[in-house]
Design a protein around this motif. Structure first.
Motif, PDB file in Angstrom:
ATOM      1  N   LYS A  77       0.812  -1.223   0.000  1.00 56.04           N
ATOM      2  CA  LYS A  77       0.000   0.000   0.000  1.00 56.04           C
ATOM      3  C   LYS A  77       0.848   1.278   0.000  1.00 56.04           C
ATOM      4  O   LYS A  77       0.449   2.297  -0.569  1.00 56.04           O
ATOM      5  CB  LYS A  77      -0.930   0.010   1.214  1.00 56.04           C
ATOM      6  CG  LYS A  77      -2.003  -1.074   1.186  1.00 56.04           C
ATOM      7  CD  LYS A  77      -2.991  -0.850   0.052  1.00 56.04           C
ATOM      8  CE  LYS A  77      -4.119  -1.881   0.091  1.00 56.04           C
ATOM      9  NZ  LYS A  77      -5.080  -1.667  -1.027  1.00 56.04           N
ATOM     10  N   LEU A  78       2.016   1.233   0.632  1.00 54.92           N
ATOM     11  CA  LEU A  78       2.823   2.446   0.783  1.00 54.92           C
ATOM     12  C   LEU A  78       4.087   2.429  -0.074  1.00 54.92           C
ATOM     13  O   LEU A  78       4.890   3.366  -0.022  1.00 54.92           O
ATOM     14  CB  LEU A  78       3.185   2.653   2.253  1.00 54.92           C
ATOM     15  CG  LEU A  78       1.988   2.829   3.194  1.00 54.92           C
ATOM     16  CD1 LEU A  78       2.453   3.118   4.615  1.00 54.92           C
ATOM     17  CD2 LEU A  78       1.058   3.933   2.710  1.00 54.92           C
ATOM     18  N   ASN A  79       4.272   1.355  -0.857  1.00 49.82           N
ATOM     19  CA  ASN A  79       5.348   1.290  -1.850  1.00 49.82           C
ATOM     20  C   ASN A  79       6.747   1.443  -1.265  1.00 49.82           C
ATOM     21  O   ASN A  79       7.622   2.101  -1.843  1.00 49.82           O
ATOM     22  CB  ASN A  79       5.145   2.359  -2.938  1.00 49.82           C
ATOM     23  CG  ASN A  79       3.809   2.216  -3.633  1.00 49.82           C
ATOM     24  OD1 ASN A  79       3.303   1.110  -3.801  1.00 49.82           O
ATOM     25  ND2 ASN A  79       3.227   3.337  -4.034  1.00 49.82           N
ATOM     26  N   ARG A  80       6.963   0.839  -0.111  1.00 52.96           N
ATOM     27  CA  ARG A  80       8.294   0.809   0.501  1.00 52.96           C
ATOM     28  C   ARG A  80       8.535  -0.563   1.112  1.00 52.96           C
ATOM     29  O   ARG A  80       7.626  -1.130   1.725  1.00 52.96           O
ATOM     30  CB  ARG A  80       8.414   1.846   1.632  1.00 52.96           C
ATOM     31  CG  ARG A  80       8.667   3.261   1.173  1.00 52.96           C
ATOM     32  CD  ARG A  80       8.636   4.187   2.381  1.00 52.96           C
ATOM     33  NE  ARG A  80       8.982   5.537   2.002  1.00 52.96           N
ATOM     34  CZ  ARG A  80      10.123   6.143   2.323  1.00 52.96           C
ATOM     35  NH1 ARG A  80      11.026   5.497   3.042  1.00 52.96           N
ATOM     36  NH2 ARG A  80      10.375   7.381   1.946  1.00 52.96           N
ATOM     37  N   ILE A  81       9.746  -1.069   0.978  1.00 56.19           N
ATOM     38  CA  ILE A  81      10.097  -2.295   1.693  1.00 56.19           C
ATOM     39  C   ILE A  81       9.822  -2.080   3.174  1.00 56.19           C
ATOM     40  O   ILE A  81      10.234  -1.063   3.747  1.00 56.19           O
ATOM     41  CB  ILE A  81      11.575  -2.658   1.473  1.00 56.19           C
ATOM     42  CG1 ILE A  81      11.798  -3.125   0.037  1.00 56.19           C
ATOM     43  CG2 ILE A  81      12.031  -3.747   2.450  1.00 56.19           C
ATOM     44  CD1 ILE A  81      13.239  -3.389  -0.309  1.00 56.19           C
ATOM     45  N   THR A  82       9.112  -2.996   3.781  1.00 57.34           N
ATOM     46  CA  THR A  82       8.717  -2.851   5.186  1.00 57.34           C
ATOM     47  C   THR A  82       9.294  -4.006   5.997  1.00 57.34           C
ATOM     48  O   THR A  82       9.047  -5.173   5.700  1.00 57.34           O
ATOM     49  CB  THR A  82       7.187  -2.830   5.311  1.00 57.34           C
ATOM     50  OG1 THR A  82       6.675  -1.745   4.524  1.00 57.34           O
ATOM     51  CG2 THR A  82       6.761  -2.640   6.755  1.00 57.34           C
TER      52      THR A  82
END
Length: 343
Positions: A77-82
Motif C-alpha cells: 500500500k505504501l510502496n516501501r520495503i517494510t
C-alpha cells in the motif's frame, strides 16, 4: 617489608587492571563473531543490514510488534520495503535505538508501536533473559551499543553469560582449522529472502503447520490485563530516549513515527479500576509528550485494541486482528504525507 608489600600490591593491581582490559576487549571482539545460531533473530538483523540502499519502513518494538503487523500489506500500500524488527519487549529502548542508528539513512521511516511499559518502566532493570540474549542470538543490540554501555552490561553478567562468547571463538577456530560450516552465514542471499516475502513478521501459517495451538498457551501467569501491563507514570528514562531519537533523527535524516501498541484481552481499558486509572493517565500523557519534541504520533489506542482476539498473552493478537490493525495503521500513516502511494 612495607616497601615490598606496597610493590606487590601495585604489581597485583596493575596485573588485575591489564587482565580486565584484555578480558573486556576480548569479550567485545568475541561477541561480534558468528555464533552459529539461526532463526528469526538473525534473519531480522540480516534484512536490516542488507536493505540499506532502499527506502524502507522499519517497525521496532517488543513482541507485540512482531505479532501484530502484516509488513507485506503495508509494503504493497505504501510502496516501501517494510521490515518488522519487533521482538521481546524486555530489551531496553535505548538498545533498540542504538542498533537502528547503525543501519538507517534519510530514506527510512521508523515506526515505533511501543508497549506501554516502555514509557513507564526503569530501563536499568534489565531482566536476566535479555542478558543471556545479548551474548547469544540477541548480540546485535550489544554490538551496537556505545563503549560505556557495553561496559555497564558486562559488569552485570553472571559467570555463564560472561563466558558465552568463548563458544564463538571455539567455532571460529574450528571453522578455520577444519573448514566446518556455521548454521547461519552470509551465504544467504538477501534477494531470495526478500522474494520469499520474509519481512520479520510472525509466521502464523508455519505455527499452524507445526500443530501449535497458540490459544492454549497462557503466558499471563494469572494476571489480569492491567496487572500484566503494570504501568505507572512516565519514567525519566523515556525522556532520555526521546532525546536520543531526536539526535538519531537529526544525524541520519530518518523520520520517526510513534503509534499505539496492539493489545488484546477483556477489560484492558477498564479505566474504572485503580490500575486502569493509571493506564488512562499514562495514555493521556504520552502522545502530547512525544509531539512536544516535534515527533509524529499517529492513531489512537482503541484502533489497536481487540478484546476477543488474544493469542497467548495480552500483547499478542491473532492473524485476523493483525490484518485489521495493519489496515488501520496504513490509513494513519498515509495521513502523515510522508508516503508516495502512487505507483
Amino acid at each position: 617489608m612495607i616497601k615490598k608489600y606496597k610493590k606487590f600490591l601495585l604489581v597485583f593491581v596493575g596485573l588485575l587492571f591489564c587482565a580486565s582490559v584484555i578480558y573486556t576487549g576480548g569479550f567485545i571482539w568475541a561477541n561480534t563473531l558468528e555464533n552459529g545460531t539461526d532463526g528469526f533473530y538473525f534473519t531480522k538483523n540480516f534484512l536490516l543490514e542488507n536493505t540499506k540502499d532502499r527506502p524502507r519502513i522499519i517497525l521496532d518494538g517488543g513482541s507485540s510488534t512482531h505479532h501484530s503487523i502484516n509488513s507485506l500489506m503495508i509494503e504493497n500500500k505504501l510502496n516501501r520495503i517494510t521490515l518488522n524488527m519487533g521482538y521481546n519487549a524486555g530489551y531496553p529502548l535505548d538498545f533498540r535505538l542504538h542498533r537502528l542508528s547503525h543501519f538507517i539513512s534519510s530514506n527510512d521511516i521508523i515506526v515505533l508501536p511501543l508497549e506501554y511499559p516502555y514509557y513507564s518502566r526503569d530501563e536499568q532493570a534489565m531482566i536476566s533473559v535479555i542478558s543471556d540474549e545479548l551474548v547469544s542470538y540477541g548480540k546485535f543490540h550489544f554490538n551496537a551499543l556505545p563503549l560505556s554501555k557495553k561496559l555497564l552490561v558486562i559488569t552485570r553478567l553472571n559467570f555463564n553469560q560472561a563466558t558465552k562468547p568463548l563458544k564463538n571463538v571455539y567455532r571460529l577456530a574450528k571453522h578455520k582449522l577444519l573448514g566446518s560450516d556455521f548454521n547461519f552465514d552470509e551465504k544467504l542471499e538477501i534477494i531470495k529472502l526478500l522474494e520469499s516475502g520474509e519481512r520479520g513478521d510472525i509466521n502464523y501459517n508455519a505455527l499452524l503447520q507445526q500443530g501449535i495451538d497458540l490459544h492454549k498457551i497462557d503466558h499471563n501467569n494469572g494476571a489480569t490485563c492491567q496487572e500484566y501491563i503494570a504501568v505507572d507514570k512516565i519514567n525519566s528514562d523515556f525522556i532520555k530516549n526521546i532525546e536520543l531519537i531526536k539526535q538519531i533523527q537529526t544525524e541520519s535524516g530518518a523520520k520517526f513515527i510513534f503509534t499505539y501498541p496492539a493489545l488484546a484481552g477483556k477489560d484492558c481499558f477498564d479505566f474504572s479500576t485503580t490500575q486502569g486509572k493509571k493506564l488512562k493517565a499514562l495514555i493521556e500523557q504520552i502522545k502530547p509528550l512525544v509531539e512536544s519534541y516535534g515527533l509524529l504520533f499517529v492513531g489512537n489506542p482503541f484502533e489497536s485494541y481487540f478484546p476477543d482476539n488474544m493469542v497467548d498473552t495480552y500483547w499478542h493478537i491473532d492473524e485476523k486482528a493483525r490484518n485489521i490493525r495493519t489496515k488501520r495503521l496504513i490509513e494513519e500513516l498515509k495521513k502523515t504525507g510522508l508516503f508516495n502511494t502512487h505507483k
